[in-house]
Write a protein that holds these residues in place. Structure first.
Motif, mmCIF file in Angstrom:
data_model
loop_
_atom_site.group_PDB
_atom_site.id
_atom_site.type_symbol
_atom_site.label_atom_id
_atom_site.label_comp_id
_atom_site.label_asym_id
_atom_site.label_seq_id
_atom_site.Cartn_x
_atom_site.Cartn_y
_atom_site.Cartn_z
ATOM 1 N N UNK A 85 -4.250 1.503 -16.404
ATOM 2 C CA UNK A 85 -3.225 2.164 -17.173
ATOM 3 C C UNK A 85 -1.899 2.428 -16.285
ATOM 4 N N UNK A 86 -0.856 1.812 -16.269
ATOM 5 C CA UNK A 86 0.123 1.715 -15.339
ATOM 6 C C UNK A 86 1.010 3.138 -15.363
ATOM 7 N N UNK A 87 1.333 3.424 -14.071
ATOM 8 C CA UNK A 87 2.418 4.331 -14.134
ATOM 9 C C UNK A 87 3.466 3.612 -12.948
ATOM 10 N N UNK A 88 4.595 4.423 -12.977
ATOM 11 C CA UNK A 88 5.751 3.598 -12.431
ATOM 12 C C UNK A 88 6.312 4.898 -11.573
ATOM 13 N N UNK A 89 6.578 4.402 -10.220
ATOM 14 C CA UNK A 89 7.336 5.442 -9.214
ATOM 15 C C UNK A 89 8.389 4.595 -8.455
ATOM 16 N N UNK A 90 9.587 5.451 -8.612
ATOM 17 C CA UNK A 90 10.851 4.931 -7.965
ATOM 18 C C UNK A 90 10.655 5.447 -6.453
ATOM 19 N N UNK B 33 0.921 -1.168 0.029
ATOM 20 C CA UNK B 33 -0.021 0.081 0.011
ATOM 21 C C UNK B 33 0.975 1.273 0.042
ATOM 22 N N UNK B 34 0.550 2.176 -1.059
ATOM 23 C CA UNK B 34 1.638 3.336 -1.015
ATOM 24 C C UNK B 34 0.555 4.323 -0.323
ATOM 25 N N UNK B 35 0.985 5.136 0.620
ATOM 26 C CA UNK B 35 0.476 6.151 1.399
ATOM 27 C C UNK B 35 0.799 7.556 0.885
ATOM 28 N N UNK B 36 0.122 8.532 0.554
ATOM 29 C CA UNK B 36 0.509 9.886 0.534
ATOM 30 C C UNK B 36 -0.604 11.037 0.784
ATOM 31 N N UNK B 37 -0.564 12.088 0.295
ATOM 32 C CA UNK B 37 -1.498 13.061 0.667
ATOM 33 C C UNK B 37 -1.886 13.680 -0.673
ATOM 34 N N UNK B 38 -3.284 13.721 -0.864
ATOM 35 C CA UNK B 38 -3.871 14.429 -2.161
ATOM 36 C C UNK B 38 -4.935 15.423 -1.756
ATOM 37 N N UNK B 39 -4.827 16.635 -2.044
ATOM 38 C CA UNK B 39 -5.558 17.663 -1.850
ATOM 39 C C UNK B 39 -5.763 17.970 -0.278
ATOM 40 N N UNK B 40 -4.507 17.703 0.639
ATOM 41 C CA UNK B 40 -4.381 17.999 1.997
ATOM 42 C C UNK B 40 -5.184 16.487 2.687
ATOM 43 N N UNK C 142 0.880 11.411 -9.851
ATOM 44 C CA UNK C 142 1.165 12.625 -10.167
ATOM 45 C C UNK C 142 1.286 13.465 -8.700
ATOM 46 N N UNK C 143 0.722 12.990 -7.735
ATOM 47 C CA UNK C 143 0.718 13.672 -6.377
ATOM 48 C C UNK C 143 1.925 13.143 -5.735
ATOM 49 N N UNK C 144 2.277 12.004 -5.906
ATOM 50 C CA UNK C 144 3.536 11.517 -5.315
ATOM 51 C C UNK C 144 4.921 11.881 -5.774
ATOM 52 N N UNK C 145 5.018 12.270 -7.181
ATOM 53 C CA UNK C 145 6.128 12.921 -7.774
ATOM 54 C C UNK C 145 6.825 13.785 -7.109
ATOM 55 N N UNK C 146 8.134 13.569 -6.783
ATOM 56 C CA UNK C 146 8.552 14.717 -5.863
ATOM 57 C C UNK C 146 8.584 14.680 -4.503
ATOM 58 N N UNK C 147 7.350 14.125 -3.936
ATOM 59 C CA UNK C 147 7.228 14.182 -2.489
ATOM 60 C C UNK C 147 7.546 12.927 -1.589
ATOM 61 N N UNK C 148 7.563 13.028 -0.610
ATOM 62 C CA UNK C 148 7.954 12.082 0.619
ATOM 63 C C UNK C 148 6.698 11.208 0.573
ATOM 64 N N UNK C 149 6.728 10.004 0.295
ATOM 65 C CA UNK C 149 5.725 8.968 0.462
ATOM 66 C C UNK C 149 6.110 7.674 1.677
ATOM 67 N N UNK C 150 4.932 6.916 1.803
ATOM 68 C CA UNK C 150 5.425 5.714 2.633
ATOM 69 C C UNK C 150 4.838 4.578 1.676
ATOM 70 N N UNK C 151 5.488 3.402 1.932
ATOM 71 C CA UNK C 151 5.020 2.305 1.023
ATOM 72 C C UNK C 151 5.050 1.210 2.221
ATOM 73 N N UNK D 205 11.527 10.005 -0.818
ATOM 74 C CA UNK D 205 10.872 10.823 -1.886
ATOM 75 C C UNK D 205 10.734 9.748 -3.071
ATOM 76 N N UNK D 206 9.733 10.077 -3.827
ATOM 77 C CA UNK D 206 9.173 9.191 -5.045
ATOM 78 C C UNK D 206 9.386 10.231 -6.305
ATOM 79 N N UNK D 207 9.736 9.387 -7.313
ATOM 80 C CA UNK D 207 9.875 10.048 -8.443
ATOM 81 C C UNK D 207 9.103 8.991 -9.551
ATOM 82 N N UNK D 208 8.277 9.715 -10.644
ATOM 83 C CA UNK D 208 7.828 9.207 -11.662
ATOM 84 C C UNK D 208 9.096 8.672 -12.637
ATOM 85 N N UNK D 209 9.030 7.329 -13.161
ATOM 86 C CA UNK D 209 10.085 6.890 -13.871
ATOM 87 C C UNK D 209 9.281 5.916 -15.175
#
Length: 142
Positions: free
Chosen positions: A114-119, A19-26, A54-63, A87-91
């Protein structure tokens, strides 16, 4: 890498999803993701239709990932969970890296996947374990 980080990476390799945890729209947001480990970094595949990448790109996330379901069905293995924070980045992974993820899901919430990938570059790694005494399990089963 520390011993705890190596242990966490080893445990993560035992399950395919987390599970990926982030913040979207606070607001806090959790989503399921498929993971692989490449050069000590956690690489995630998730559905881009939710906008989480998109919300995760360049931010700190938890997985986080765990063996809670697998251990419960196996009847008594010790339980563990791991969490990676950083930190996570789209790759765009290579073809060989994409193959390591396995087949794509067909749908998410009725929409085509539709896949997207984060590192995720882990800066903090946590391992939690719950150990069970085998004699307790025998008593409880009786």
């Amino acid at each position: 890498m520390s011993l705890e980080e190596l242990h966490a990476i080893d445990l993560l390799g035992r399950v395919p999803y987390g599970r990926l945890a982030t913040s979207m729209r606070a607001l806090p947001f959790l989503t399921v993701a498929r993971h692989i480990v490449i050069d000590g970094r956690v690489v995630l595949r998730l559905h881009s239709g939710l906008g989480c990448h998109d919300a995760c790109d360049g931010t700190v996330v938890a997985y986080g990932a765990d063996n809670f379901n697998a251990a419960a069905s196996a009847g008594g293995d010790d339980l563990w969970s791991v969490q990676f924070t950083g930190p996570a980045r789209i790759i765009e992974p290579t073809c060989a890296q994409r193959e390591r993820f396995g087949p794509l899901p067909v749908e998410v919430n009725g929409e085509p996947f539709v896949p997207s990938y984060l590192r995720l570059e882990p800066h903090f790694v946590t391992v939690h374990t719950l150990g069970f005494d085998a004699s307790q399990q025998i008593r409880n089963a009786a």
